[in-house]
Design a protein around this motif. Structure first.
Motif, PDB file in Angstrom:
ATOM      1  N   HIS A 109     -56.419 -11.038  18.270  1.00 54.92           N
ATOM      2  CA  HIS A 109     -55.482 -12.175  18.312  1.00 54.92           C
ATOM      3  C   HIS A 109     -54.206 -11.794  17.549  1.00 54.92           C
ATOM      4  N   PRO A 110     -53.038 -12.269  17.989  1.00 57.37           N
ATOM      5  CA  PRO A 110     -52.758 -12.900  19.284  1.00 57.37           C
ATOM      6  C   PRO A 110     -52.445 -11.837  20.344  1.00 57.37           C
ATOM      7  N   HIS A 111     -52.271 -12.273  21.571  1.00 53.40           N
ATOM      8  CA  HIS A 111     -51.933 -11.346  22.654  1.00 53.40           C
ATOM      9  C   HIS A 111     -50.538 -10.774  22.479  1.00 53.40           C
ATOM     10  N   GLY A 112     -49.587 -11.630  22.016  1.00 54.86           N
ATOM     11  CA  GLY A 112     -48.196 -11.198  21.997  1.00 54.86           C
ATOM     12  C   GLY A 112     -47.685 -11.076  23.423  1.00 54.86           C
ATOM     13  N   VAL A 113     -46.519 -10.484  23.580  1.00 51.55           N
ATOM     14  CA  VAL A 113     -45.967 -10.313  24.928  1.00 51.55           C
ATOM     15  C   VAL A 113     -46.615  -9.124  25.636  1.00 51.55           C
ATOM     16  N   LEU A 114     -46.711  -8.000  24.941  1.00 53.81           N
ATOM     17  CA  LEU A 114     -47.241  -6.785  25.583  1.00 53.81           C
ATOM     18  C   LEU A 114     -48.398  -6.147  24.821  1.00 53.81           C
ATOM     19  N   ALA A 115     -48.978  -6.861  23.849  1.00 51.69           N
ATOM     20  CA  ALA A 115     -50.162  -6.380  23.125  1.00 51.69           C
ATOM     21  C   ALA A 115     -49.980  -4.979  22.550  1.00 51.69           C
ATOM     22  N   GLY A 198     -42.737 -16.388  14.697  1.00 51.40           N
ATOM     23  CA  GLY A 198     -43.113 -17.558  13.924  1.00 51.40           C
ATOM     24  C   GLY A 198     -44.183 -18.412  14.550  1.00 51.40           C
ATOM     25  N   SER A 199     -44.702 -18.006  15.730  1.00 51.83           N
ATOM     26  CA  SER A 199     -45.739 -18.783  16.412  1.00 51.83           C
ATOM     27  C   SER A 199     -47.126 -18.264  16.017  1.00 51.83           C
ATOM     28  N   TYR A 200     -48.022 -19.214  15.695  1.00 49.78           N
ATOM     29  CA  TYR A 200     -49.407 -18.853  15.344  1.00 49.78           C
ATOM     30  C   TYR A 200     -50.373 -19.713  16.149  1.00 49.78           C
ATOM     31  N   THR A 201     -50.001 -19.937  17.394  1.00 51.44           N
ATOM     32  CA  THR A 201     -50.819 -20.718  18.312  1.00 51.44           C
ATOM     33  C   THR A 201     -51.700 -19.784  19.127  1.00 51.44           C
ATOM     34  N   SER A 226     -53.630  -9.648  14.337  1.00 48.74           N
ATOM     35  CA  SER A 226     -52.534  -8.681  14.288  1.00 48.74           C
ATOM     36  C   SER A 226     -51.254  -9.380  13.834  1.00 48.74           C
ATOM     37  N   PHE A 227     -50.977  -9.300  12.526  1.00 50.52           N
ATOM     38  CA  PHE A 227     -49.781  -9.915  11.960  1.00 50.52           C
ATOM     39  C   PHE A 227     -48.530  -9.205  12.483  1.00 50.52           C
ATOM     40  N   GLY A 228     -47.572  -9.978  12.976  1.00 57.89           N
ATOM     41  CA  GLY A 228     -46.332  -9.416  13.503  1.00 57.89           C
ATOM     42  C   GLY A 228     -46.342  -9.204  15.004  1.00 57.89           C
ATOM     43  N   GLU A 229     -47.477  -9.419  15.645  1.00 56.84           N
ATOM     44  CA  GLU A 229     -47.586  -9.183  17.095  1.00 56.84           C
ATOM     45  C   GLU A 229     -46.633 -10.072  17.889  1.00 56.84           C
ATOM     46  N   ASN A 230     -46.435 -11.290  17.421  1.00 63.15           N
ATOM     47  CA  ASN A 230     -45.566 -12.228  18.141  1.00 63.15           C
ATOM     48  C   ASN A 230     -44.093 -12.087  17.786  1.00 63.15           C
ATOM     49  N   ASP A 231     -43.772 -11.182  16.854  1.00 53.84           N
ATOM     50  CA  ASP A 231     -42.394 -11.078  16.372  1.00 53.84           C
ATOM     51  C   ASP A 231     -41.559 -10.030  17.103  1.00 53.84           C
TER      52      ASP A 231
END
Length: 335
Positions: A109-115, A198-201, A226-231
Protein backbone atom coordinates in the motif's frame (compact mmCIF):
# COMPACT_ATOMS: atom_id res chain seq x y z
CA UNK A 1 48.06 -4.38 -14.88
CA UNK A 2 44.98 -3.17 -13.04
CA UNK A 3 42.77 -0.81 -14.99
CA UNK A 4 40.80 1.72 -12.97
CA UNK A 5 37.88 3.72 -14.33
CA UNK A 6 37.21 7.24 -13.20
CA UNK A 7 33.94 7.64 -11.29
CA UNK A 8 31.04 9.15 -13.16
CA UNK A 9 30.53 12.86 -12.67
CA UNK A 10 27.43 14.00 -10.75
CA UNK A 11 25.73 15.43 -13.90
CA UNK A 12 26.34 12.15 -15.72
CA UNK A 13 24.92 10.15 -12.82
CA UNK A 14 21.82 12.33 -12.80
CA UNK A 15 21.33 11.91 -16.54
CA UNK A 16 21.59 8.13 -16.19
CA UNK A 17 19.15 8.17 -13.28
CA UNK A 18 16.66 10.23 -15.26
CA UNK A 19 17.11 8.01 -18.32
CA UNK A 20 16.44 4.85 -16.29
CA UNK A 21 13.24 6.33 -14.86
CA UNK A 22 12.07 7.47 -18.30
CA UNK A 23 12.73 3.93 -19.55
CA UNK A 24 10.61 2.51 -16.72
CA UNK A 25 7.72 4.94 -17.20
CA UNK A 26 7.47 4.47 -20.93
CA UNK A 27 8.29 0.74 -20.98
CA UNK A 28 4.80 0.00 -19.70
CA UNK A 29 3.16 2.75 -21.74
CA UNK A 30 4.86 2.01 -25.03
CA UNK A 31 6.80 -1.25 -24.92
CA UNK A 32 3.65 -3.37 -24.89
CA UNK A 33 2.39 -1.74 -28.10
CA UNK A 34 5.83 -2.09 -29.70
CA UNK A 35 5.90 -5.80 -28.86
CA UNK A 36 2.51 -6.35 -30.46
CA UNK A 37 3.51 -4.36 -33.55
CA UNK A 38 6.81 -6.24 -33.90
CA UNK A 39 5.12 -9.63 -33.51
CA UNK A 40 2.61 -8.84 -36.27
CA UNK A 41 5.06 -7.03 -38.57
CA UNK A 42 7.55 -9.91 -38.58
CA UNK A 43 4.94 -12.12 -40.28
CA UNK A 44 5.19 -9.86 -43.35
CA UNK A 45 8.97 -10.03 -43.64
CA UNK A 46 11.52 -12.70 -44.37
CA UNK A 47 11.83 -13.16 -40.61
CA UNK A 48 8.27 -14.47 -40.35
CA UNK A 49 9.59 -17.69 -38.86
CA UNK A 50 10.61 -15.81 -35.70
CA UNK A 51 7.01 -14.91 -34.94
CA UNK A 52 5.78 -18.35 -36.00
CA UNK A 53 8.19 -20.12 -33.66
CA UNK A 54 7.43 -17.68 -30.85
CA UNK A 55 3.69 -18.27 -31.31
CA UNK A 56 4.27 -22.00 -30.88
CA UNK A 57 6.43 -21.37 -27.81
CA UNK A 58 3.85 -18.95 -26.44
CA UNK A 59 1.15 -21.62 -26.66
CA UNK A 60 3.31 -24.24 -24.95
CA UNK A 61 4.40 -21.78 -22.25
CA UNK A 62 1.00 -20.09 -21.79
CA UNK A 63 0.54 -21.20 -18.16
CA UNK A 64 3.97 -20.07 -16.95
CA UNK A 65 2.78 -16.67 -15.56
CA UNK A 66 0.47 -18.65 -13.24
CA UNK A 67 3.19 -21.14 -12.35
CA UNK A 68 5.67 -18.87 -10.61
CA UNK A 69 6.96 -17.08 -13.71
CA UNK A 70 10.52 -17.24 -15.02
CA UNK A 71 12.89 -14.75 -13.40
CA UNK A 72 16.23 -13.88 -14.99
CA UNK A 73 18.70 -12.87 -12.30
CA UNK A 74 21.05 -10.91 -14.55
CA UNK A 75 18.16 -8.60 -15.51
CA UNK A 76 16.99 -8.23 -11.90
CA UNK A 77 20.55 -7.23 -10.95
CA UNK A 78 21.05 -4.80 -13.84
CA UNK A 79 22.78 -1.54 -12.93
CA UNK A 80 19.94 0.33 -14.67
CA UNK A 81 17.70 -0.35 -11.67
CA UNK A 82 20.32 1.04 -9.30
CA UNK A 83 20.19 4.36 -11.18
CA UNK A 84 16.42 4.25 -10.94
CA UNK A 85 16.62 3.58 -7.18
CA UNK A 86 18.94 6.54 -6.70
CA UNK A 87 16.77 8.89 -8.78
CA UNK A 88 14.06 9.18 -6.12
CA UNK A 89 15.73 7.55 -4.04
CA UNK A 90 13.93 4.34 -2.97
CA UNK A 91 14.74 2.60 0.33
CA UNK A 92 13.47 -0.77 1.56
CA UNK A 93 13.03 -0.78 5.36
CA UNK A 94 12.91 -4.03 7.34
CA UNK A 95 11.18 -4.12 10.74
CA UNK A 96 11.01 -7.88 11.41
CA UNK A 97 12.65 -11.12 10.34
CA UNK A 98 11.02 -13.45 7.82
CA UNK A 99 11.60 -17.18 8.26
CA UNK A 100 12.86 -18.66 4.95
CA UNK A 101 11.10 -21.93 5.81
CA UNK A 102 7.76 -20.14 5.59
CA UNK A 103 5.81 -18.59 2.72
CA UNK A 104 4.29 -15.11 3.14
CA UNK A 105 1.62 -12.93 1.56
CA UNK A 106 2.51 -9.22 1.54
CA UNK A 107 -0.09 -6.51 1.08
CA UNK A 108 1.51 -3.47 -0.56
CA UNK A 109 0.00 0.00 0.00
CA UNK A 110 -0.62 2.41 -1.64
CA UNK A 111 -0.64 1.68 -5.38
CA UNK A 112 0.42 5.19 -6.36
CA UNK A 113 0.24 6.08 -10.04
CA UNK A 114 2.82 3.60 -11.35
CA UNK A 115 3.80 1.55 -8.26
CA UNK A 116 7.47 2.56 -8.41
CA UNK A 117 8.28 1.27 -4.93
CA UNK A 118 6.71 -2.13 -5.58
CA UNK A 119 8.60 -2.53 -8.85
CA UNK A 120 12.06 -1.54 -7.58
CA UNK A 121 11.80 -3.45 -4.29
CA UNK A 122 10.24 -6.70 -5.51
CA UNK A 123 11.15 -6.92 -9.22
CA UNK A 124 14.79 -5.85 -8.96
CA UNK A 125 17.65 -6.23 -6.50
CA UNK A 126 18.43 -2.50 -6.49
CA UNK A 127 17.14 -2.02 -2.93
CA UNK A 128 18.78 -5.21 -1.65
CA UNK A 129 15.73 -7.40 -1.02
CA UNK A 130 17.75 -10.64 -0.98
CA UNK A 131 20.27 -9.12 1.42
CA UNK A 132 17.62 -7.87 3.85
CA UNK A 133 15.57 -11.06 3.60
CA UNK A 134 18.00 -13.92 2.86
CA UNK A 135 16.44 -17.10 1.54
CA UNK A 136 13.24 -15.30 0.47
CA UNK A 137 12.14 -15.09 -3.18
CA UNK A 138 9.70 -12.24 -3.99
CA UNK A 139 6.86 -12.50 -6.52
CA UNK A 140 4.77 -9.46 -7.44
CA UNK A 141 1.29 -9.93 -8.89
CA UNK A 142 0.23 -8.02 -12.01
CA UNK A 143 -2.94 -7.95 -14.11
CA UNK A 144 -3.19 -11.11 -16.21
CA UNK A 145 -3.97 -9.22 -19.41
CA UNK A 146 -0.34 -7.94 -19.61
CA UNK A 147 0.88 -11.53 -19.90
CA UNK A 148 -1.12 -11.99 -23.10
CA UNK A 149 1.20 -9.67 -25.00
CA UNK A 150 3.94 -11.46 -27.01
CA UNK A 151 7.56 -10.79 -25.95
CA UNK A 152 6.35 -8.36 -23.28
CA UNK A 153 5.19 -11.27 -21.10
CA UNK A 154 8.73 -12.63 -20.99
CA UNK A 155 10.10 -9.23 -20.00
CA UNK A 156 7.60 -9.06 -17.12
CA UNK A 157 8.35 -12.55 -15.85
CA UNK A 158 12.10 -11.88 -15.91
CA UNK A 159 11.68 -9.57 -12.91
CA UNK A 160 9.52 -11.95 -10.87
CA UNK A 161 6.08 -10.73 -11.91
CA UNK A 162 3.25 -13.30 -11.93
CA UNK A 163 -0.37 -13.08 -13.03
CA UNK A 164 -2.98 -11.85 -10.55
CA UNK A 165 -5.32 -14.80 -10.30
CA UNK A 166 -6.10 -17.31 -7.56
CA UNK A 167 -4.32 -20.16 -9.34
CA UNK A 168 -1.12 -18.11 -9.49
CA UNK A 169 -1.35 -17.16 -5.80
CA UNK A 170 -1.93 -20.77 -4.77
CA UNK A 171 1.05 -22.00 -6.78
CA UNK A 172 3.43 -19.67 -4.93
CA UNK A 173 1.93 -20.00 -1.45
CA UNK A 174 1.65 -23.79 -1.40
CA UNK A 175 5.30 -24.48 -2.24
CA UNK A 176 6.39 -26.89 0.51
CA UNK A 177 10.02 -25.70 0.66
CA UNK A 178 8.94 -22.23 1.82
CA UNK A 179 10.97 -19.08 1.26
CA UNK A 180 8.47 -17.39 -1.07
CA UNK A 181 6.77 -14.01 -0.78
CA UNK A 182 3.70 -13.14 -2.83
CA UNK A 183 3.29 -9.35 -2.94
CA UNK A 184 -0.15 -7.99 -3.85
CA UNK A 185 -0.92 -4.32 -4.49
CA UNK A 186 -4.30 -4.68 -2.81
CA UNK A 187 -5.82 -1.37 -3.93
CA UNK A 188 -5.07 -2.20 -7.54
CA UNK A 189 -5.57 0.08 -10.51
CA UNK A 190 -8.69 1.69 -9.02
CA UNK A 191 -6.69 3.03 -6.08
CA UNK A 192 -4.41 4.86 -8.51
CA UNK A 193 -7.27 7.30 -9.17
CA UNK A 194 -6.80 8.66 -5.63
CA UNK A 195 -2.98 8.84 -5.83
CA UNK A 196 -1.83 12.40 -5.25
CA UNK A 197 0.60 14.11 -2.87
CA UNK A 198 -0.66 14.15 0.72
CA UNK A 199 -3.29 11.46 0.10
CA UNK A 200 -3.49 8.48 2.49
CA UNK A 201 -6.70 6.95 1.21
CA UNK A 202 -6.52 3.19 0.66
CA UNK A 203 -9.04 1.07 -1.24
CA UNK A 204 -9.05 -1.71 1.34
CA UNK A 205 -12.25 -1.63 3.37
CA UNK A 206 -14.01 -4.27 1.27
CA UNK A 207 -10.98 -5.93 -0.34
CA UNK A 208 -10.82 -9.26 1.48
CA UNK A 209 -9.93 -11.77 -1.22
CA UNK A 210 -6.24 -11.73 -0.32
CA UNK A 211 -7.15 -12.46 3.31
CA UNK A 212 -9.24 -15.45 2.29
CA UNK A 213 -6.34 -16.80 0.20
CA UNK A 214 -3.98 -16.39 3.17
CA UNK A 215 -6.36 -18.31 5.46
CA UNK A 216 -6.85 -21.12 2.93
CA UNK A 217 -3.09 -21.66 2.80
CA UNK A 218 -2.28 -20.79 6.40
CA UNK A 219 0.09 -18.09 5.13
CA UNK A 220 1.13 -15.20 7.41
CA UNK A 221 0.08 -11.77 6.22
CA UNK A 222 2.69 -9.00 6.08
CA UNK A 223 1.52 -5.36 5.80
CA UNK A 224 3.75 -3.08 3.72
CA UNK A 225 3.38 0.68 3.50
CA UNK A 226 5.37 2.70 0.97
CA UNK A 227 5.81 6.25 2.28
CA UNK A 228 6.13 8.75 -0.57
CA UNK A 229 4.50 6.51 -3.19
CA UNK A 230 1.70 9.01 -3.78
CA UNK A 231 4.04 12.01 -3.96
CA UNK A 232 5.62 11.27 -7.34
CA UNK A 233 2.91 12.78 -9.55
CA UNK A 234 0.20 15.42 -9.48
CA UNK A 235 -3.18 14.31 -10.76
CA UNK A 236 -6.03 16.20 -12.39
CA UNK A 237 -8.87 16.68 -9.91
CA UNK A 238 -11.35 13.82 -10.19
CA UNK A 239 -13.62 13.84 -7.12
CA UNK A 240 -16.16 11.06 -6.80
CA UNK A 241 -19.27 11.84 -8.81
CA UNK A 242 -17.43 14.04 -11.31
CA UNK A 243 -17.72 13.30 -15.02
CA UNK A 244 -13.99 12.53 -15.18
CA UNK A 245 -14.17 9.99 -12.36
CA UNK A 246 -17.19 8.31 -13.94
CA UNK A 247 -15.38 8.12 -17.27
CA UNK A 248 -12.27 6.65 -15.62
CA UNK A 249 -14.34 4.01 -13.82
CA UNK A 250 -16.12 3.15 -17.06
CA UNK A 251 -12.84 2.73 -18.95
CA UNK A 252 -11.48 0.61 -16.12
CA UNK A 253 -14.48 -1.72 -16.34
CA UNK A 254 -13.94 -2.09 -20.08
CA UNK A 255 -10.14 -2.39 -20.22
CA UNK A 256 -9.27 -3.63 -16.74
CA UNK A 257 -6.79 -0.79 -16.11
CA UNK A 258 -7.36 2.71 -14.77
CA UNK A 259 -6.26 5.85 -16.60
CA UNK A 260 -5.29 8.55 -14.09
CA UNK A 261 -4.52 11.90 -15.71
CA UNK A 262 -1.16 12.55 -14.06
CA UNK A 263 1.72 14.92 -14.65
CA UNK A 264 4.99 15.88 -12.97
CA UNK A 265 8.25 17.16 -14.53
CA UNK A 266 9.90 16.88 -17.92
CA UNK A 267 13.22 15.36 -18.93
CA UNK A 268 15.07 18.66 -19.33
CA UNK A 269 12.78 21.00 -17.35
CA UNK A 270 10.89 20.84 -14.06
CA UNK A 271 7.63 22.59 -14.86
CA UNK A 272 5.58 19.93 -16.68
CA UNK A 273 5.94 16.40 -18.06
CA UNK A 274 5.42 12.70 -17.37
CA UNK A 275 8.68 12.01 -15.56
CA UNK A 276 8.05 11.55 -11.80
CA UNK A 277 9.33 14.06 -9.29
CA UNK A 278 12.54 13.23 -7.42
CA UNK A 279 10.95 12.53 -4.06
CA UNK A 280 12.09 9.80 -1.65
CA UNK A 281 10.17 6.56 -1.20
CA UNK A 282 10.53 4.47 1.97
CA UNK A 283 8.91 1.06 1.67
CA UNK A 284 8.45 -0.25 5.21
CA UNK A 285 7.84 -3.98 5.65
CA UNK A 286 5.87 -4.77 8.81
CA UNK A 287 5.89 -7.82 11.02
CA UNK A 288 4.08 -11.03 9.96
CA UNK A 289 0.54 -11.63 11.19
CA UNK A 290 0.04 -15.36 11.98
CA UNK A 291 -2.92 -16.91 10.18
CA UNK A 292 -4.51 -20.22 11.11
CA UNK A 293 -5.15 -22.46 8.13
CA UNK A 294 -8.70 -23.39 7.21
CA UNK A 295 -9.77 -24.79 3.85
CA UNK A 296 -13.14 -23.03 3.73
CA UNK A 297 -13.16 -20.06 6.11
CA UNK A 298 -16.48 -18.44 6.97
CA UNK A 299 -17.12 -14.81 6.17
CA UNK A 300 -16.90 -14.01 9.88
CA UNK A 301 -13.44 -15.56 10.11
CA UNK A 302 -12.28 -13.63 7.04
CA UNK A 303 -13.66 -10.40 8.54
CA UNK A 304 -11.79 -10.99 11.81
CA UNK A 305 -8.43 -11.52 10.11
CA UNK A 306 -9.10 -8.60 7.77
CA UNK A 307 -9.76 -6.29 10.72
CA UNK A 308 -6.57 -7.47 12.39
CA UNK A 309 -4.69 -6.69 9.19
CA UNK A 310 -6.18 -3.17 9.07
CA UNK A 311 -5.14 -2.58 12.68
CA UNK A 312 -1.57 -3.74 12.05
CA UNK A 313 -1.31 -1.60 8.91
CA UNK A 314 -2.52 1.46 10.86
CA UNK A 315 -0.02 0.72 13.63
CA UNK A 316 2.77 0.45 11.04
CA UNK A 317 1.81 3.80 9.51
CA UNK A 318 1.49 5.58 12.86
CA UNK A 319 4.76 4.17 14.19
CA UNK A 320 6.84 5.34 11.21
CA UNK A 321 5.08 8.41 9.81
CA UNK A 322 7.05 10.91 11.90
CA UNK A 323 10.34 9.56 10.48
CA UNK A 324 9.19 10.39 6.95
CA UNK A 325 7.77 13.87 7.59
CA UNK A 326 4.11 12.91 7.65
CA UNK A 327 2.09 15.44 9.70
CA UNK A 328 0.85 14.18 13.07
CA UNK A 329 -2.80 14.83 12.13
CA UNK A 330 -2.60 12.60 9.05
CA UNK A 331 -4.04 9.09 9.35
CA UNK A 332 -4.94 6.26 7.00
CA UNK A 333 -8.43 6.32 5.53
CA UNK A 334 -10.02 3.10 4.27
CA UNK A 335 -12.70 3.18 1.58
Amino acid sequence: MKVEFAPLSVPMQRRLQTASVVQWVFSFLGLAQCCIAAFIALFFTRFWLVSALYAAWWFIDREKPSKGGRRIHCLRNSIVWQYMRDYFPITLVKTAELDPRQNYLMGFHPHGVLAAGAFVNFCTEASGFSTLFPGITPHLMMLSLWFRIPFFRDYLMSGGLVSSDKESASYVLQRPEGGNVLAIIVGGAQEALDARPGSYTLLLKNRKGFVRVAIEHGTPLVPVFSFGENDLFEQVRNPKGSWLRQLQHRLQQIMGVSLPLFHARGIFQYSFGLVPYRRPIYTVVGKPIPVQRKHRPSQEEVDQVHQKYLNELCNLFEEHKAKYNIPEDKHLEFI
